[in-house]
Design a protein around this motif. Sequence first.
Motif, PDB file in Angstrom:
ATOM      1  N   PHE A 118       0.866  -1.167   0.000  1.00 24.10           N
ATOM      2  CA  PHE A 118       0.000   0.000   0.000  1.00 24.10           C
ATOM      3  C   PHE A 118       0.906   1.221   0.000  1.00 24.10           C
ATOM      4  CE2 PHE A 118      -2.096   3.314   2.395  1.00 24.10           C
ATOM      5  CZ  PHE A 118      -3.400   3.278   1.977  1.00 24.10           C
ATOM      6  N   THR A 119       0.660   2.167  -0.894  1.00 27.56           N
ATOM      7  CA  THR A 119       1.496   3.360  -0.969  1.00 27.56           C
ATOM      8  C   THR A 119       0.640   4.603  -0.813  1.00 27.56           C
ATOM      9  OG1 THR A 119       3.040   2.242  -2.450  1.00 27.56           O
ATOM     10  CG2 THR A 119       3.154   4.635  -2.389  1.00 27.56           C
ATOM     11  N   ALA A 134       4.438  15.116  -0.089  1.00 33.67           N
ATOM     12  CA  ALA A 134       5.334  14.823  -1.216  1.00 33.67           C
ATOM     13  C   ALA A 134       6.351  13.719  -0.921  1.00 33.67           C
ATOM     14  CB  ALA A 134       6.050  16.083  -1.695  1.00 33.67           C
ATOM     15  N   GLU A 135       6.167  12.973   0.159  1.00 32.96           N
ATOM     16  CA  GLU A 135       7.030  11.830   0.460  1.00 32.96           C
ATOM     17  C   GLU A 135       6.222  10.546   0.343  1.00 32.96           C
ATOM     18  OE1 GLU A 135       9.108  12.047   4.153  1.00 32.96           O
ATOM     19  OE2 GLU A 135       9.812  14.086   3.784  1.00 32.96           O
ATOM     20  N   SER A 136       6.812   9.549  -0.296  1.00 30.93           N
ATOM     21  CA  SER A 136       6.164   8.261  -0.481  1.00 30.93           C
ATOM     22  C   SER A 136       6.336   7.394   0.762  1.00 30.93           C
ATOM     23  CB  SER A 136       6.781   7.562  -1.692  1.00 30.93           C
ATOM     24  OG  SER A 136       6.271   6.268  -1.822  1.00 30.93           O
ATOM     25  N   HIS A 137       5.259   6.729   1.172  1.00 34.48           N
ATOM     26  CA  HIS A 137       5.287   5.800   2.302  1.00 34.48           C
ATOM     27  C   HIS A 137       4.629   4.505   1.845  1.00 34.48           C
ATOM     28  CE1 HIS A 137       6.475   8.979   5.106  1.00 34.48           C
ATOM     29  NE2 HIS A 137       5.667   9.749   4.394  1.00 34.48           N
ATOM     30  N   CYS A 193      -6.964   5.085   1.001  1.00 35.30           N
ATOM     31  CA  CYS A 193      -6.026   6.123   0.555  1.00 35.30           C
ATOM     32  C   CYS A 193      -4.872   5.600  -0.287  1.00 35.30           C
ATOM     33  CB  CYS A 193      -5.476   6.870   1.765  1.00 35.30           C
ATOM     34  SG  CYS A 193      -6.722   7.745   2.704  1.00 35.30           S
ATOM     35  N   ASN A 194      -4.973   4.394  -0.815  1.00 35.92           N
ATOM     36  CA  ASN A 194      -3.890   3.853  -1.631  1.00 35.92           C
ATOM     37  C   ASN A 194      -3.645   4.748  -2.848  1.00 35.92           C
ATOM     38  OD1 ASN A 194      -1.878   1.965  -2.308  1.00 35.92           O
ATOM     39  ND2 ASN A 194      -3.278   0.879  -3.664  1.00 35.92           N
ATOM     40  N   LEU A 195      -2.407   5.117  -3.070  1.00 34.67           N
ATOM     41  CA  LEU A 195      -1.950   5.966  -4.174  1.00 34.67           C
ATOM     42  C   LEU A 195      -2.491   7.397  -4.101  1.00 34.67           C
ATOM     43  CD1 LEU A 195      -2.121   3.407  -7.118  1.00 34.67           C
ATOM     44  CD2 LEU A 195      -0.141   4.002  -5.682  1.00 34.67           C
TER      45      LEU A 195
END
Length: 122
Positions: A15-16, A21-24, A86-88
């Motif tokens: 899941f991202t 502006a930071e990817s988790h 909230c994926n993507l």
Amino acid sequence: FFPWSTISWSIMSKFTIFVNAESHTLPGNFDPTRSLASFLRSELGLTGTKIGCHEGGCGACTVLFTSPMSPSPVPINACLKLLSSCNLCHILTTEGLGGSRTSFHDIQTAIADGNGSQCGFC
């Protein structure tokens, strides 16, 4: 009792979410009943998103939300938004606007200049 909270949430392998502006990237087996506000505060340490009423009435949990389905940013109540939805998606919190370590955004400066606050009490 919510019977689905005991079910393993393994539909997604990962899941991202993009926050300020930071990817988790998270494993796909997190609690499906967890709120976005809880994730922002507990996992990312972004405590500018407050949890006041848990009903979306106070506005203390407001974040800017952009999803792949609706690319126009909209304000949402993070205490009501399930993290699993909230994926993507892209989230902008008050820390993402600015702060004392970088510089304040014009909106934050205007609120401070007008002696405004957002405590979530009312």
